[in-house]
Design a protein around this motif. Structure first.
Motif, short mmCIF file in Angstrom:
data_model
loop_
_atom_site.label_atom_id
_atom_site.label_comp_id
_atom_site.label_asym_id
_atom_site.label_seq_id
_atom_site.Cartn_x
_atom_site.Cartn_y
_atom_site.Cartn_z
N ASP A 2 -10.40 5.01 -30.70
CA ASP A 2 -11.29 5.27 -29.42
C ASP A 2 -11.58 3.79 -29.14
O ASP A 2 -11.63 3.26 -27.89
N PHE A 3 -12.21 2.99 -29.96
CA PHE A 3 -13.04 2.02 -29.62
C PHE A 3 -11.68 0.74 -29.33
O PHE A 3 -12.11 -0.05 -28.54
N ASP A 4 -11.03 1.03 -30.35
CA ASP A 4 -9.67 0.04 -30.13
C ASP A 4 -9.05 0.13 -28.55
O ASP A 4 -8.80 -0.85 -28.03
N GLU A 5 -8.83 1.30 -28.17
CA GLU A 5 -8.44 1.65 -26.77
C GLU A 5 -9.39 0.87 -25.92
O GLU A 5 -9.02 0.38 -24.81
N VAL A 6 -10.63 1.24 -25.96
CA VAL A 6 -11.50 0.62 -24.99
C VAL A 6 -11.55 -0.90 -24.94
O VAL A 6 -11.48 -1.45 -23.90
N ARG A 7 -11.45 -1.46 -26.18
CA ARG A 7 -11.35 -2.97 -26.24
C ARG A 7 -9.99 -3.49 -25.43
O ARG A 7 -10.05 -4.44 -24.77
N LEU A 8 -9.11 -2.77 -25.61
CA LEU A 8 -7.73 -3.25 -24.82
C LEU A 8 -7.86 -3.16 -23.53
O LEU A 8 -7.32 -3.76 -22.62
N ILE A 9 -8.51 -2.07 -22.96
CA ILE A 9 -8.81 -1.73 -21.54
C ILE A 9 -9.53 -2.94 -20.96
O ILE A 9 -9.28 -3.42 -19.88
N VAL A 10 -10.54 -3.10 -21.64
CA VAL A 10 -11.60 -4.32 -21.03
C VAL A 10 -10.64 -5.51 -21.36
O VAL A 10 -10.98 -6.37 -20.22
N LEU A 11 -9.90 -5.81 -22.26
CA LEU A 11 -9.17 -7.19 -22.20
C LEU A 11 -8.22 -7.49 -21.08
O LEU A 11 -8.11 -8.03 -20.40
N ASP A 12 -7.64 -5.98 -20.69
CA ASP A 12 -6.77 -6.03 -19.74
C ASP A 12 -7.68 -6.15 -18.21
O ASP A 12 -6.99 -7.17 -17.43
N ALA A 59 -7.00 -9.66 -15.59
CA ALA A 59 -6.63 -9.51 -14.27
C ALA A 59 -7.83 -10.14 -13.45
O ALA A 59 -7.51 -10.79 -12.45
N HIS A 60 -8.96 -10.18 -14.02
CA HIS A 60 -10.03 -10.90 -13.22
C HIS A 60 -9.77 -12.45 -13.39
O HIS A 60 -9.98 -13.18 -12.33
N LYS A 61 -9.39 -12.74 -14.53
CA LYS A 61 -9.07 -14.48 -14.83
C LYS A 61 -7.87 -14.83 -13.75
O LYS A 61 -8.04 -15.93 -13.21
N ASN A 62 -6.80 -13.74 -13.64
CA ASN A 62 -6.00 -14.33 -12.70
C ASN A 62 -6.16 -14.19 -11.25
O ASN A 62 -5.76 -15.18 -10.66
#
Length: 71
Positions: free
Chosen positions: A31-41, A45-48
């Protein structure tokens, strides 16, 4: 006088057997890995978005070096 109360989480951990505890901990890690991937996405997106806004407002120009009167 102090009162010491264990959390329900701790009490539940003590009641689990070893294999069940390991299964629960691995599920939390997934679950922690999934949350980290969502935050990375979201960060990408914000960077773009910031990049697009910056490129709209900044115009590129060439650097011209001038040493005085041309010969």
């Amino acid at each position: 006088m102090g009162l010491k109360v264990q959390s329900l989480k701790r009490l539940a951990q003590y009641d689990m057997d070893n294999s069940n505890y390991q299964f629960v901990m691995l599920a939390k890690l997934e679950d922690f890995d999934e949350v980290r991937l969502i935050v990375l996405d979201h960060l990408l997106a914000h960077k773009n978005k910031v990049k697009k806004v910056y490129n709209k407002h900044v115009q590129s120009s060439q650097l011209v070096i001038w040493y005085g009167r041309p010969y």
